[in-house]
Design a protein around this motif. Structure first.
Motif, short mmCIF file in Angstrom:
data_model
loop_
_atom_site.label_atom_id
_atom_site.label_comp_id
_atom_site.label_asym_id
_atom_site.label_seq_id
_atom_site.Cartn_x
_atom_site.Cartn_y
_atom_site.Cartn_z
N LEU A 78 11.17 3.36 11.25
CA LEU A 78 10.61 4.60 12.06
C LEU A 78 10.80 3.81 13.71
CD1 LEU A 78 9.04 7.33 12.51
CD2 LEU A 78 7.16 5.88 12.69
N GLU A 80 11.33 3.02 4.82
CA GLU A 80 10.99 1.36 4.92
C GLU A 80 12.06 0.78 5.70
OE1 GLU A 80 8.63 -1.12 3.75
OE2 GLU A 80 10.27 -2.15 4.74
N ARG A 81 11.43 -0.06 6.55
CA ARG A 81 12.27 -0.90 7.65
C ARG A 81 13.31 -1.94 6.71
NH1 ARG A 81 8.72 -4.55 11.52
NH2 ARG A 81 8.25 -5.34 9.45
N ARG A 82 12.56 -2.39 5.84
CA ARG A 82 13.51 -3.61 5.23
C ARG A 82 14.55 -2.96 4.10
NH1 ARG A 82 8.44 -7.56 4.04
NH2 ARG A 82 7.84 -5.57 2.93
N ARG A 117 3.76 -11.88 -4.13
CA ARG A 117 3.80 -10.46 -3.36
C ARG A 117 5.04 -9.92 -3.26
NH1 ARG A 117 1.65 -8.79 1.80
NH2 ARG A 117 0.61 -10.81 2.20
N ARG A 148 5.05 -13.45 4.96
CA ARG A 148 3.84 -14.03 5.00
C ARG A 148 3.25 -14.06 3.73
NH1 ARG A 148 -0.24 -9.31 6.67
NH2 ARG A 148 1.06 -7.80 5.89
N ASP A 175 -3.65 -1.79 6.05
CA ASP A 175 -3.19 -2.61 7.21
C ASP A 175 -3.17 -1.95 8.57
OD1 ASP A 175 -3.94 -5.13 5.90
OD2 ASP A 175 -2.32 -6.33 6.60
N ALA A 192 -4.56 -12.93 -3.69
CA ALA A 192 -5.45 -12.99 -4.95
C ALA A 192 -5.79 -11.60 -5.01
CB ALA A 192 -6.80 -13.52 -4.17
N GLY A 221 -7.40 -7.88 1.79
CA GLY A 221 -6.77 -7.15 2.53
C GLY A 221 -5.80 -6.11 1.67
N MET A 222 -5.26 -6.42 0.74
CA MET A 222 -4.33 -5.71 -0.25
C MET A 222 -5.36 -4.86 -1.10
SD MET A 222 -2.09 -6.91 -3.12
CE MET A 222 -3.47 -8.07 -3.82
N ASN A 223 -6.39 -5.58 -1.49
CA ASN A 223 -7.48 -4.74 -2.52
C ASN A 223 -7.87 -3.66 -2.01
OD1 ASN A 223 -7.59 -6.65 -4.99
ND2 ASN A 223 -7.67 -8.16 -3.51
N VAL A 232 0.73 -1.15 0.07
CA VAL A 232 -0.05 0.11 0.26
C VAL A 232 0.87 1.05 0.21
CG1 VAL A 232 -1.80 1.42 1.24
CG2 VAL A 232 -1.93 -1.21 1.08
P1 FAD Z 1 2.22 -4.62 4.90
O1 FAD Z 1 2.12 -5.38 3.53
O2 FAD Z 1 2.31 -5.19 6.12
O3 FAD Z 1 3.41 -3.50 4.58
C1 FAD Z 1 4.08 -2.78 5.46
C2 FAD Z 1 5.39 -2.25 5.42
O4 FAD Z 1 5.79 -1.40 6.16
C3 FAD Z 1 6.50 -3.26 5.13
O5 FAD Z 1 7.26 -3.23 4.04
C4 FAD Z 1 7.22 -3.28 6.51
O6 FAD Z 1 8.40 -3.64 6.41
C5 FAD Z 1 6.94 -1.83 6.53
N1 FAD Z 1 7.33 -1.32 8.03
C6 FAD Z 1 6.82 -2.03 9.07
N2 FAD Z 1 7.10 -1.36 10.30
C7 FAD Z 1 7.96 -0.31 9.91
C8 FAD Z 1 8.58 0.79 10.52
N3 FAD Z 1 8.60 0.89 11.82
N4 FAD Z 1 9.25 1.66 9.73
C9 FAD Z 1 9.16 1.75 8.72
N5 FAD Z 1 8.76 0.56 7.66
C10 FAD Z 1 7.91 -0.37 8.57
N6 FAD Z 1 -4.85 -9.48 0.60
C11 FAD Z 1 -5.41 -9.74 -0.58
O7 FAD Z 1 -5.83 -8.68 -1.09
N7 FAD Z 1 -5.37 -10.86 -1.22
C12 FAD Z 1 -5.10 -12.05 -0.61
O8 FAD Z 1 -5.09 -13.11 -1.03
C13 FAD Z 1 -4.51 -11.85 0.68
N8 FAD Z 1 -4.08 -13.00 1.19
C14 FAD Z 1 -3.45 -12.94 2.32
C15 FAD Z 1 -2.96 -14.15 3.11
C16 FAD Z 1 -2.24 -14.01 4.49
C17 FAD Z 1 -1.95 -15.20 5.20
C18 FAD Z 1 -2.29 -12.64 5.03
C19 FAD Z 1 -1.76 -12.50 6.54
C20 FAD Z 1 -2.72 -11.43 4.52
C21 FAD Z 1 -3.25 -11.74 3.13
N9 FAD Z 1 -3.91 -10.54 2.65
C22 FAD Z 1 -4.45 -10.61 1.35
C23 FAD Z 1 -3.68 -9.43 3.11
C24 FAD Z 1 -2.46 -8.54 2.77
O9 FAD Z 1 -1.24 -9.22 2.90
C25 FAD Z 1 -2.53 -7.13 3.47
O10 FAD Z 1 -3.82 -6.36 3.43
C26 FAD Z 1 -1.46 -6.21 2.78
O11 FAD Z 1 -0.15 -6.91 2.97
C27 FAD Z 1 -1.39 -4.67 3.33
O12 FAD Z 1 -0.53 -4.21 2.99
P2 FAD Z 1 0.20 -2.80 3.66
O13 FAD Z 1 1.27 -2.20 2.80
O14 FAD Z 1 -0.69 -1.98 4.23
O15 FAD Z 1 0.99 -3.64 4.91
#
Ligand code: FAD
Length: 446
Positions: free
Chosen positions: A131, A33-35, A107, A47, A299, A52, A311-313, A14
């Motif tokens: 952060l 970004e942490r990583r 992913r 994970r 998230d 999907a 979740g991602m969608n 996201v």
């Molecule tokens: P994240 O993907 O968690 O990214 C957060 C980022 O922030 C990471 O790069 C991390 O390294 C970084 N970060 C963390 N802490 C810090 C910090 N302190 N400082 C700087 N950077 C930091 N969604 C779908 O739409 N379809 C699916 O099929 C699906 N399947 C899933 C299956 C499983 C088992 C799980 C657990 C989730 C699934 N999801 C799916 C949900 C999806 O993975 C999440 O909704 C999505 O990854 C959210 O994206 P995000 O960028 O908000 O968070």
């Protein structure tokens, strides 16, 4: 025109999409970004190796100019391939034809494409930069830099740092976000069905499900021919992660309940022993922003359980809507309030639907009454196009607000239950009565 400076925490799915969309609209975007950079260091997943992708996610990718690149690596899934206990399988299609399908994407590949897009649009991504803290008085961030901290000024912060958001934790020192985390009493473990010299070991164009009542396995295809299998089990009871503990336990469970999958997972024992058991849950917040200073998205604001694959969608839809309102209005506090007002009911709705879908996937898809309800649903959808629209269709193949899908879905389920009560086949159902109920209770969709 150079607009405001925006600092995003997290360059996951996201954060990287939002960085792209804001940079494309003239904002000066920095991302911490942490990583390390996955394009150099390799992707550190953590994970769900694949995800999907549905219409809301595709829309975000289209706006970012990534449809073609991701289209080339996405694997079509036409429906659920249900694996029954006796070994026979049946495909339950998601939609009417191949225009109504979902897609499996890796992913890491997706994240790297989004990082390329963010940088190409002009965003600066600082990798290996977690952060640590925020000084809200001085408007500075503390970023971990090796063994010490560096300080960075900011104007506006957006937290896309996932379910365990560090930004969210620092915001709570300033404002009560009304945070509540509801853990799911089930966890998950990832396993692998390898490719056979580049060929798929099962039907590639399906999301495979082994529903077993209170627990299940699913498998999503990967472009290079393997499948990522996810075993979902309760944390307590039998079987559960409390009783299936060792590689031997896993072998016994699979031999009994998932025999056809076991034959395809040569490394079941080591996968089970070495891969972590993931925890799941739903994050609810009453507030997502701190005046004009900080906002949470994806998230970090509304983590949900993965059973609708949304979740991602949903997070991509957040990013598109936020970029649109930010482009229109320079009053950031008003924009954040408007974003929260628009998105929160939708986040709440998909959170509820994702929880409900777990029961459907692990249990109902193998149930005769459920299958009759689905058959009737398809019949009524064909009789009343634009009025009786299956909830799964609204969530997955449209960009109708999730809250609309949820509300209409409730009404439709009530109608389906009433009509199928005590019935064994579609021929026994009074379709004239069904038409009347639909006309009375469901307005045509806008
Ligand atoms: P994240 O993907 O968690 O990214 C957060 C980022 O922030 C990471 O790069 C991390 O390294 C970084 N970060 C963390 N802490 C810090 C910090 N302190 N400082 C700087 N950077 C930091 N969604 C779908 O739409 N379809 C699916 O099929 C699906 N399947 C899933 C299956 C499983 C088992 C799980 C657990 C989730 C699934 N999801 C799916 C949900 C999806 O993975 C999440 O909704 C999505 O990854 C959210 O994206 P995000 O960028 O908000 O968070």
């Amino acid at each position: 025109m150079k607009r405001n400076a925006i600092t995003i925490i997290g360059a996951g799915l996201v954060g990287a999409l939002l960085a792209t969309l804001l940079a494309q609209r003239g904002f000066a975007v920095d991302v911490f970004e942490r990583r390390p950079d996955p394009r150099k260091a390799g992707f550190i997943g953590g994970r769900s190796i694949n995800l999907a992708l549905a219409e809301r996610g595709w829309h975000g990718l289209r706006v970012a100019g990534l449809q073609e690149r991701i289209g080339a690596i996405a694997v079509m899934m036409r429906g659920r391939m249900v694996h029954h206990l006796d070994g026979h399988t049946e495909l339950l299609r998601y939609g009417r034809d191949d225009s109504e399908v979902i897609w499996s994407v890796n992913r890491g590949t997706l994240n790297m494409a989004l990082l390329d897009a963010a940088e190409a649009a002009g965003a600066t991504v600082h990798f290996g930069s977690p952060l640590h803290a925020v000084d809200w008085e001085k408007s500075t961030l503390q970023i971990v830099d090796g063994g010490s901290f560096t300080s960075h000024p900011f104007t506006t912060l957006i937290g896309a740092d996932g379910a365990g958001s560090a930004l969210r934790a620092t915001m709570t020192s300033m404002i009560d976000l009304g945070e509540h985390f509801a853990p799911l009493d089930h966890g998950y473990k990832e396993l692998e069905i390898p490719s056979h010299g580049g060929a798929f070991a099962m039907e590639p164009n399906a999301l495979h499900i082994w529903p077993r009542g209170n627990y299940m396995c699913i498998a999503l295809p990967n472009a290079e021919g393997s499948f990522t299998v996810t075993l979902f089990l309760p944390n307590q009871g039998n079987p559960s992660f409390a009783t299936v503990v060792t590689a031997d336990d896993a072998q016994t469970l699979f031999a009994r309940d998932f025999a056809d999958a076991l034959a395809l997972i040569p490394d079941l024992r080591s996968d089970f022993a070495n891969n972590p058991t993931g925890m799941l849950g739903t994050l609810y917040l009453d507030r997502w922003h701190l005046d004009s200073r900080a906002l949470l998205i994806g998230d970090a604001a509304h983590a949900i359980v993965p059973f609708h694959g949304q979740g991602m969608n949903c997070g991509f839809e957040d990013a598109v809507e936020l970029a649109e309102v930010m482009e229109r209005d320079d009053d950031i506090a008003a924009v954040f309030a408007e974003f929260e007002r628009r998105r929160k009911p939708n986040a709440d709705a998909i959170a509820a639907m994702a929880l409900e879908n777990y029961v459907e996937m692990r249990d109902s898809v193998a149930d005769a009454h459920f299958l009759l309800m689905r058959t009737l649903e398809r019949t009524l959808a064909a009789r009343h196009p634009g009025r009786f629209v299956p909830r799964y269709w609204m969530v997955t193949f449209s960009r109708l607000p999730y809250s609309v899908a949820y509300e209409r879905g409730e009404i439709q389920t009530k109608i389906l239950r009433e009509l199928t009560q005590g019935k064994q086949s579609i021929e026994q159902i009074d379709l004239q009565h069904a038409d009347k109920l639909i006309q009375q209770q469901l307005a045509p969709l806008a």
